[in-house]
Scaffold this motif. Structure first.
Motif, PDB file in Angstrom:
ATOM      1  N   ALA A  86       0.920  -1.129  -0.076  1.00  0.00           N
ATOM      2  CA  ALA A  86       0.075   0.040   0.053  1.00  0.00           C
ATOM      3  C   ALA A  86       0.903   1.184  -0.056  1.00  0.00           C
ATOM      4  N   GLU A  87       2.176   1.056   0.441  1.00  0.00           N
ATOM      5  CA  GLU A  87       2.859   2.299   0.584  1.00  0.00           C
ATOM      6  C   GLU A  87       4.391   1.882   0.805  1.00  0.00           C
ATOM      7  N   THR A  88       5.209   2.700   0.827  1.00  0.00           N
ATOM      8  CA  THR A  88       6.606   2.447   1.112  1.00  0.00           C
ATOM      9  C   THR A  88       6.757   2.188   2.812  1.00  0.00           C
ATOM     10  N   ASP A  89       7.720   1.048   2.950  1.00  0.00           N
ATOM     11  CA  ASP A  89       8.047   0.740   4.060  1.00  0.00           C
ATOM     12  C   ASP A  89       8.985   1.234   4.867  1.00  0.00           C
ATOM     13  N   VAL A  90       9.437   0.814   6.031  1.00  0.00           N
ATOM     14  CA  VAL A  90      10.484   1.492   6.841  1.00  0.00           C
ATOM     15  C   VAL A  90      11.757   1.593   6.188  1.00  0.00           C
ATOM     16  N   ASN A  91      12.023   0.696   5.150  1.00  0.00           N
ATOM     17  CA  ASN A  91      13.254   0.810   4.141  1.00  0.00           C
ATOM     18  C   ASN A  91      13.071   1.685   2.871  1.00  0.00           C
ATOM     19  N   GLY A  92      11.703   2.157   2.797  1.00  0.00           N
ATOM     20  CA  GLY A  92      11.534   3.230   1.796  1.00  0.00           C
ATOM     21  C   GLY A  92      11.251   2.157   0.483  1.00  0.00           C
ATOM     22  N   GLN A  93      10.777   1.175   0.616  1.00  0.00           N
ATOM     23  CA  GLN A  93      10.687   0.147  -0.482  1.00  0.00           C
ATOM     24  C   GLN A  93       9.095  -0.227  -0.633  1.00  0.00           C
ATOM     25  N   ILE A  94       8.714  -0.216  -1.720  1.00  0.00           N
ATOM     26  CA  ILE A  94       7.511  -0.814  -2.217  1.00  0.00           C
ATOM     27  C   ILE A  94       7.329  -1.572  -3.534  1.00  0.00           C
ATOM     28  N   ARG A  95       6.743  -2.746  -3.492  1.00  0.00           N
ATOM     29  CA  ARG A  95       6.675  -3.520  -4.638  1.00  0.00           C
ATOM     30  C   ARG A  95       5.537  -3.509  -5.678  1.00  0.00           C
ATOM     31  N   PHE A  96       5.730  -3.920  -7.007  1.00  0.00           N
ATOM     32  CA  PHE A  96       4.793  -4.013  -7.897  1.00  0.00           C
ATOM     33  C   PHE A  96       4.999  -5.314  -8.817  1.00  0.00           C
ATOM     34  N   THR A  97       3.866  -5.639  -9.370  1.00  0.00           N
ATOM     35  CA  THR A  97       3.822  -6.939 -10.211  1.00  0.00           C
ATOM     36  C   THR A  97       3.562  -6.393 -11.403  1.00  0.00           C
ATOM     37  N   VAL A  98       4.111  -7.103 -12.449  1.00  0.00           N
ATOM     38  CA  VAL A  98       4.040  -6.977 -13.853  1.00  0.00           C
ATOM     39  C   VAL A  98       3.354  -8.058 -14.615  1.00  0.00           C
ATOM     40  N   ASP A  99       2.047  -7.681 -15.204  1.00  0.00           N
ATOM     41  CA  ASP A  99       1.619  -8.566 -16.242  1.00  0.00           C
ATOM     42  C   ASP A  99       1.332  -8.043 -17.608  1.00  0.00           C
ATOM     43  N   ASP A 100       1.073  -8.914 -18.664  1.00  0.00           N
ATOM     44  CA  ASP A 100       1.025  -8.341 -20.127  1.00  0.00           C
ATOM     45  C   ASP A 100      -0.288  -8.068 -20.554  1.00  0.00           C
ATOM     46  N   ASN A 101      -0.437  -7.246 -21.618  1.00  0.00           N
ATOM     47  CA  ASN A 101      -1.576  -6.991 -22.139  1.00  0.00           C
ATOM     48  C   ASN A 101      -1.711  -7.571 -23.557  1.00  0.00           C
ATOM     49  N   ASP A 102      -0.405  -8.100 -24.188  1.00  0.00           N
ATOM     50  CA  ASP A 102      -0.238  -8.551 -25.438  1.00  0.00           C
ATOM     51  C   ASP A 102       0.941  -9.342 -25.346  1.00  0.00           C
ATOM     52  N   ALA A 103       1.096  -9.957 -26.744  1.00  0.00           N
ATOM     53  CA  ALA A 103       2.379 -10.648 -26.911  1.00  0.00           C
ATOM     54  C   ALA A 103       3.495  -9.615 -27.349  1.00  0.00           C
ATOM     55  N   ILE A 104       4.379  -9.724 -26.513  1.00  0.00           N
ATOM     56  CA  ILE A 104       5.706  -9.004 -26.656  1.00  0.00           C
ATOM     57  C   ILE A 104       6.668  -9.871 -27.342  1.00  0.00           C
ATOM     58  N   ALA A 105       7.168  -9.298 -28.520  1.00  0.00           N
ATOM     59  CA  ALA A 105       8.133 -10.107 -29.371  1.00  0.00           C
ATOM     60  C   ALA A 105       9.346 -10.215 -28.663  1.00  0.00           C
ATOM     61  N   TYR A 106       9.898 -11.479 -28.835  1.00  0.00           N
ATOM     62  CA  TYR A 106      11.570 -11.674 -28.296  1.00  0.00           C
ATOM     63  C   TYR A 106      12.114 -10.837 -29.284  1.00  0.00           C
ATOM     64  N   PRO A 107      13.226 -10.320 -28.940  1.00  0.00           N
ATOM     65  CA  PRO A 107      13.686 -10.358 -27.589  1.00  0.00           C
ATOM     66  C   PRO A 107      13.507  -9.312 -26.692  1.00  0.00           C
ATOM     67  N   GLY A 108      12.831  -9.371 -25.609  1.00  0.00           N
ATOM     68  CA  GLY A 108      12.264  -7.901 -25.056  1.00  0.00           C
ATOM     69  C   GLY A 108      13.492  -6.859 -25.117  1.00  0.00           C
ATOM     70  N   PRO A 109      13.913  -6.150 -24.310  1.00  0.00           N
ATOM     71  CA  PRO A 109      13.499  -5.973 -22.808  1.00  0.00           C
ATOM     72  C   PRO A 109      12.304  -5.103 -22.775  1.00  0.00           C
ATOM     73  N   VAL A 110      11.575  -5.063 -21.817  1.00  0.00           N
ATOM     74  CA  VAL A 110      10.598  -4.006 -21.526  1.00  0.00           C
ATOM     75  C   VAL A 110      11.471  -2.951 -20.430  1.00  0.00           C
ATOM     76  N   THR A 111      11.583  -1.908 -20.713  1.00  0.00           N
ATOM     77  CA  THR A 111      12.115  -0.929 -19.894  1.00  0.00           C
ATOM     78  C   THR A 111      11.213  -0.166 -18.954  1.00  0.00           C
ATOM     79  N   VAL A 112      11.369  -0.190 -17.757  1.00  0.00           N
ATOM     80  CA  VAL A 112      10.570   0.491 -16.641  1.00  0.00           C
ATOM     81  C   VAL A 112      11.271   1.670 -16.100  1.00  0.00           C
ATOM     82  N   GLU A 113      10.632   2.754 -16.445  1.00  0.00           N
ATOM     83  CA  GLU A 113      11.170   3.897 -15.364  1.00  0.00           C
ATOM     84  C   GLU A 113      10.174   4.429 -14.627  1.00  0.00           C
ATOM     85  N   VAL A 114      10.563   5.160 -13.251  1.00  0.00           N
ATOM     86  CA  VAL A 114       9.610   5.477 -12.471  1.00  0.00           C
ATOM     87  C   VAL A 114       9.762   7.123 -12.089  1.00  0.00           C
TER      88      VAL A 114
END
Length: 188
Positions: A86-114
């Motif tokens: 729900a929020e960052t913990d005492v270490n300042g960390q928070i987790r998210f999962t990832v799932d796909d909406n379509d077929a991503i052609a090999y070879p990835g990668p998927v770049t994630v910026e925050v």
């Protein structure tokens, strides 16, 4: 009166800094081992986890930033990110999962910026991505069928990343075959 106003402003700014303005250089984005296996039916396994760590300029972690204050820019695929915490913990960390909406052609990668609030982090990470839709190579046709099975068969018992659906980094084997079989005959 002017001195009082300046004093209040300084206290206000100190309070904001103490509350936690993320430092774009010290805050990080880390992907756990593995990758995202995608399917034309968008029912591939969910990737666990993207961990974002928010830190202040003095390198102390920021606790209590709600998941809704995190914004993602994803290139290389059409994916959903879902908060685990729900929020960052005492270490300042928070987790998210990832799932796909379509077929991503090999070879990835998927770049994630925050981005946290309005602060864009100077750290990003790449998520390996494979698709069960192997044919034609590099340009999936939207169906996991016989032609894909032939390519998978050629890769079986070989060190071939495109068919390493469990992202073991090793030889394509039984676990990869089981994952492939779960998506056989899927189409978009």
């Amino acid at each position: 009166m002017k001195g009082l106003l300046v004093g209040i402003m300084v206290l206000g700014l100190t309070g904001i800094a103490a509350a936690g303005i993320p430092d774009p250089d010290l805050s990080t984005v880390v992907l756990s081992a593995g990758g995202l296996a995608t399917c034309p039916q968008a029912d591939g396994p969910v990737y666990q986890y993207i961990t974002v760590t928010a830190k202040r300029a003095d390198a102390t972690p920021i606790q209590g930033i709600p998941w809704s204050s995190f914004f993602f820019t994803v290139t290389g695929g059409d994916v959903n990110l879902t908060h685990v915490d729900a929020e960052t913990d005492v270490n300042g960390q928070i987790r998210f999962t990832v799932d796909d909406n379509d077929a991503i052609a090999y070879p990835g990668p998927v770049t994630v910026e925050v981005q946290i609030y309005t602060v864009v982090l100077n750290d990003s990470d790449n998520l390996a991505a494979n698709t069960f839709d192997l044919f034609p190579l590099g340009a999936p046709d939207g169906t996991v069928g016989v032609q894909d099975f032939v390519i998978f068969g050629q890769d079986y018992n070989q060190a071939q990343p495109r068919s390493d659906f469990n992202f073991s980094g090793g030889v394509v084997g039984v676990q990869d075959f089981v994952l492939f079989g779960q998506h056989y005959n899927h189409h978009n």
